[in-house]
Design a protein around this motif. Structure first.
Motif, PDB file in Angstrom:
ATOM      1  N   THR A  16       0.814  -1.214   0.000  1.00 22.06           N
ATOM      2  CA  THR A  16       0.000   0.000   0.000  1.00 22.06           C
ATOM      3  C   THR A  16       0.847   1.264   0.000  1.00 22.06           C
ATOM      4  OG1 THR A  16      -1.787  -1.125   1.166  1.00 22.06           O
ATOM      5  CG2 THR A  16      -1.779   1.276   1.244  1.00 22.06           C
ATOM      6  N   ARG A  22      -2.742   2.429  -5.769  1.00 25.14           N
ATOM      7  CA  ARG A  22      -2.801   1.570  -4.595  1.00 25.14           C
ATOM      8  C   ARG A  22      -4.034   0.674  -4.604  1.00 25.14           C
ATOM      9  NH1 ARG A  22      -1.023   5.885   0.167  1.00 25.14           N
ATOM     10  NH2 ARG A  22       1.149   6.066  -0.502  1.00 25.14           N
ATOM     11  N   ILE A  23      -5.138   1.199  -5.083  1.00 22.06           N
ATOM     12  CA  ILE A  23      -6.390   0.445  -5.069  1.00 22.06           C
ATOM     13  C   ILE A  23      -6.785   0.086  -6.487  1.00 22.06           C
ATOM     14  CG2 ILE A  23      -8.814   0.490  -4.400  1.00 22.06           C
ATOM     15  CD1 ILE A  23      -6.857   0.470  -2.067  1.00 22.06           C
ATOM     16  N   ILE A  78      -6.190  -4.254  -2.781  1.00 16.88           N
ATOM     17  CA  ILE A  78      -4.841  -3.760  -3.051  1.00 16.88           C
ATOM     18  C   ILE A  78      -4.360  -4.328  -4.380  1.00 16.88           C
ATOM     19  CG2 ILE A  78      -2.461  -3.738  -2.221  1.00 16.88           C
ATOM     20  CD1 ILE A  78      -3.598  -4.031   0.614  1.00 16.88           C
TER      21      ILE A  78
END
Length: 654
Positions: free
Chosen positions: A105, A113-114, A122
């Motif tokens: 992350t 990150r997402i 993640i």
């Protein structure tokens, strides 16, 4: 709550992060740890003080994250790499998930990150749970663990095991479960085009393995234990979806004790499960774990890790020597055999442990069998290698060794022995799509090269290696005490553990049937359809198809052909074709003559492992390595491409 499922969110344990550095031997091995002893805990700690306030706990977690990040870097990994995590639900794997998620992350750019396509998960992180199905409640437990992992923001899959041959017997249960687990983990990684798998092995596991292998009389290389990074190769390589046939197994927690992992889960308010089978003393690992738990002295634990580090240092040195010898003295031929230049190797000057590992790696590469030569056979093999000039032959581990033609015994030839009493591994034959373009990922190669940079920084001298000339596990312990890696109390405790477990283990005499020949066995064959790729004997990639513009003597007659290894009668058949006056085309005669000319340049023993294409009636249609084909419309391709590369693949023992 499921039966047998223990949720333990608040284990009261003090941290004792272990630093297992590979410094030079002697007193350094007993001093690379710092200690902090309290009334509640007498374990090794890296951190100063035992304060339980929030600030100290925050510092502790920061240290854990820093250590984890360093180990990931040493393995060649960066946050943007696609990574899988093997999860059992215990404190080890749950702590690994927490550390990996945090590392991922905060290492990725905020924008990436997402992964929105994975519902907020993640990016590039997949957890894999293997449900062995050996307990009634295992499926429910796996689903509970999956929900916990999903709550961390990690995408998670469950792999269920089907025991087609029935439940494994109790004595082989753990081994069978382990093999099944790794098979499932590898398959899911390959399916998801993920080339890195994190496993939660830690310092306590390393200590258990040391005692276990000590009781099996392992040498220093075995006592070195588990590597930080190891390359695993699939039994059946995937060639039709663009993925590699290997994954990199990484153990980033080898510097962490079990207590550290409990602490990480506790501070993150993360629940875990305890497998009840871990309490059954019928299993050797469980007995050893309980025995080690009774030896809670911080000095004992640090010195045990010290001798393991010394063994790992020795293994790094041996691997470096073997790599140098491979590069300088070995030539791998495209027909699948190796030639050793004995004058360059100078085997009389190579230490036994290095020469033994060198020869073992070569035999495993040529035969593609991972079982090494041991015992008396190993001694005979070393004596054979050291006899100059070489004038005789030797058979071992699925390989045939003999003087290379015209070398006057100064060069040694190693080829696959098809006359071995061990059957050829024809079941490794793999079929994939020929028509799809194969683009192997280069990411894994880049990761491995990055990891090797750290390994290559260690330039070791023979004086830095403590156990190079030890012959047995007992002599390793004695030498460790002599150079003060072990104190007298620790030496006595380890010897006691060794003796106790040794009495429970019955050695079985292994007959090595490779010594001597039982004559030529029946030739096995495997079917290969047009437009497909076959991995023959784990060594050759073979494919065939009909092309337009040639003659039509066999074109369209067959949709399937068979592959077998070459036999001596094939030479006679080619000789007959080269002289026949009854052939419909001169092409066959010319092709046979050219093939005979090429075969003369290949040593007789090496010819016998070459693939031969035959029709369903056994008639030879092609011997692709030597360019023979029965007609111009038949196109056969072959490439020497061993499943496992020379050296067994990348392995880092940092």
């Amino acid at each position: 709550m499921a039966r047998g499922l223990l949720m333990l969110p608040h284990y009261n344990a003090k941290s004792h992060l272990i630093r297992t550095g590979l410094s030079s031997p002697s007193k350094k091995f007993t001093k690379f740890l710092t200690f902090s002893i309290s009334r509640k805990s007498t374990y090794v700690r890296l951190l100063c003080g035992c304060s339980s306030n929030l600030q100290d706990e925050s510092i502790e977690l920061s240290k854990y994250k820093e250590t984890f990040s360093k180990r990931m870097t040493m393995a060649g990994l960066k946050p943007h790499h696609r990574i899988a995590v093997g999860v059992s639900g215990g404190p080890d794997s749950m702590a690994l998930c927490l550390l990996a998620a945090d590392w991922k992350t905060y290492g990725l750019n905020a924008a990436s990150r997402i992964n929105n396509s994975n519902k907020g998960a993640i990016d590039g992180l997949l957890a894999i749970i293997v449900d062995h199905g050996l307990r009634a409640e295992s499926k429910e437990e796996a689903e509970i663990v999956q929900r916990r992992v999903l709550d961390m923001g990690i995408r998670c899959e469950i792999a269920h095991c089907n025991w087609t041959d029935g439940r494994p017997k109790l004595g082989h249960l753990q081994e069978a479960a382990r093999d099944m687990r790794y098979e499932k983990l590898q398959n899911i990684c390959i399916q998801n085009q993920i080339e890195v798998l994190l496993i939660a092995h830690h310092a306590d596991d390393q200590a258990e393995l040391f005692i276990l292998r000590l009781s099996r009389n392992s040498g220093v290389l075995g006592l070195a234990g588990m590597a930080l990074a190891t390359q695993l190769f699939a039994t059946h390589p995937s060639l039709d979806d663009g993925t590699s046939n290997s994954i990199l197994l990484v153990r980033p927690l080898l510097d962490f004790s079990k207590q550290d992992l409990y602490k990480i889960c506790e501070e993150n308010k993360q629940e875990w499960v305890e497998d009840p089978t871990n309490q059954k003393i019928i299993f050797a690992r469980n007995r050893i774990r309980m025995a080690l738990g009774n030896l809670s002295s911080s000095i004992f634990k640090s010195e045990l890790q010290g001798i393991i580090s010394a063994c790992r240092l020795t293994r790094v040195y041996v691997d470096q020597i073997c790599s140098t010898l491979m590069n300088q003295a070995v030539t791998i031929m495209p027909e699948g055999y190796a030639v050793i230049d004995l004058s360059i190797l100078n085997p009389s000057e190579v230490p036994d442990i290095c020469l033994s590992k060198f020869v073992t790696l070569l035999l495993q590469f040529i035969s593609q069998r991972q079982r090494p030569v041991r015992g008396s056979a190993q001694k005979l093999l070393l004596n054979y290698i050291r006899t100059l000039p070489c004038k005789s032959s030797f058979t071992a581990a699925g390989c045939y060794l003999c003087p290379s033609p015209s070398s006057k015994g100064t060069k040694l030839l190693i080829c696959c022995s098809v006359n071995s009493a061990l059957p050829l591994k024809m079941e490794l034959f793999y079929v994939g799509s020929f028509n799809k373009k194969v683009n192997f990922s280069s990411e894994l190669d880049q990761i491995i090269e990055s990891g090797k940079i750290h390994l290559n920084k260690m330039v070791l001298n023979v004086s830095d290696v403590p156990f190079l000339n030890t012959k047995s596990s007992d002599s390793i312990l004695i030498e460790a005490k002599r150079v003060r890696i072990l104190s007298e109390p620790t030496f006595t405790s380890i010897c006691s553990l060794h003796k106790t477990e040794l009495e429970k283990f019955k050695f079985k005499t292994e007959n090595l049937p490779d010594h001597g020949s039982r004559g030529v066995e029946s030739v096995g064959v495997d079917k290969l359809h047009e437009g497909q790729i076959g991995h023959f004997m784990g060594r050759f990639l073979v494919s065939w198809e009909f092309v337009s513009g040639g003659c039509d003597c066999v074109s369209g007659q067959y949709s399937v052909m068979e592959v077998r290894h070459m036999v001596d009668d094939d030479w006679l058949y080619l000789s007959k074709l080269s002289k026949s006056e009854n052939l419909c085309s001169d092409f066959v005669k010319v092709s046979a003559r050219d093939a005979l000319r090429v075969l003369k340049s290949i040593p007789v023993t090496a010819r016998r492992s070459l693939p031969v294409i035959v029709d369903p009636q056994g008639q030879i249609l092609s011997i692709p390595n030597v360019g023979f084909s029965i007609c111009t419309c038949l196109k056969v391709s072959v490439k020497f491409s061993p499943r496992v590369p020379l050296g067994g693949g990348y392995s880092s023992f940092l």
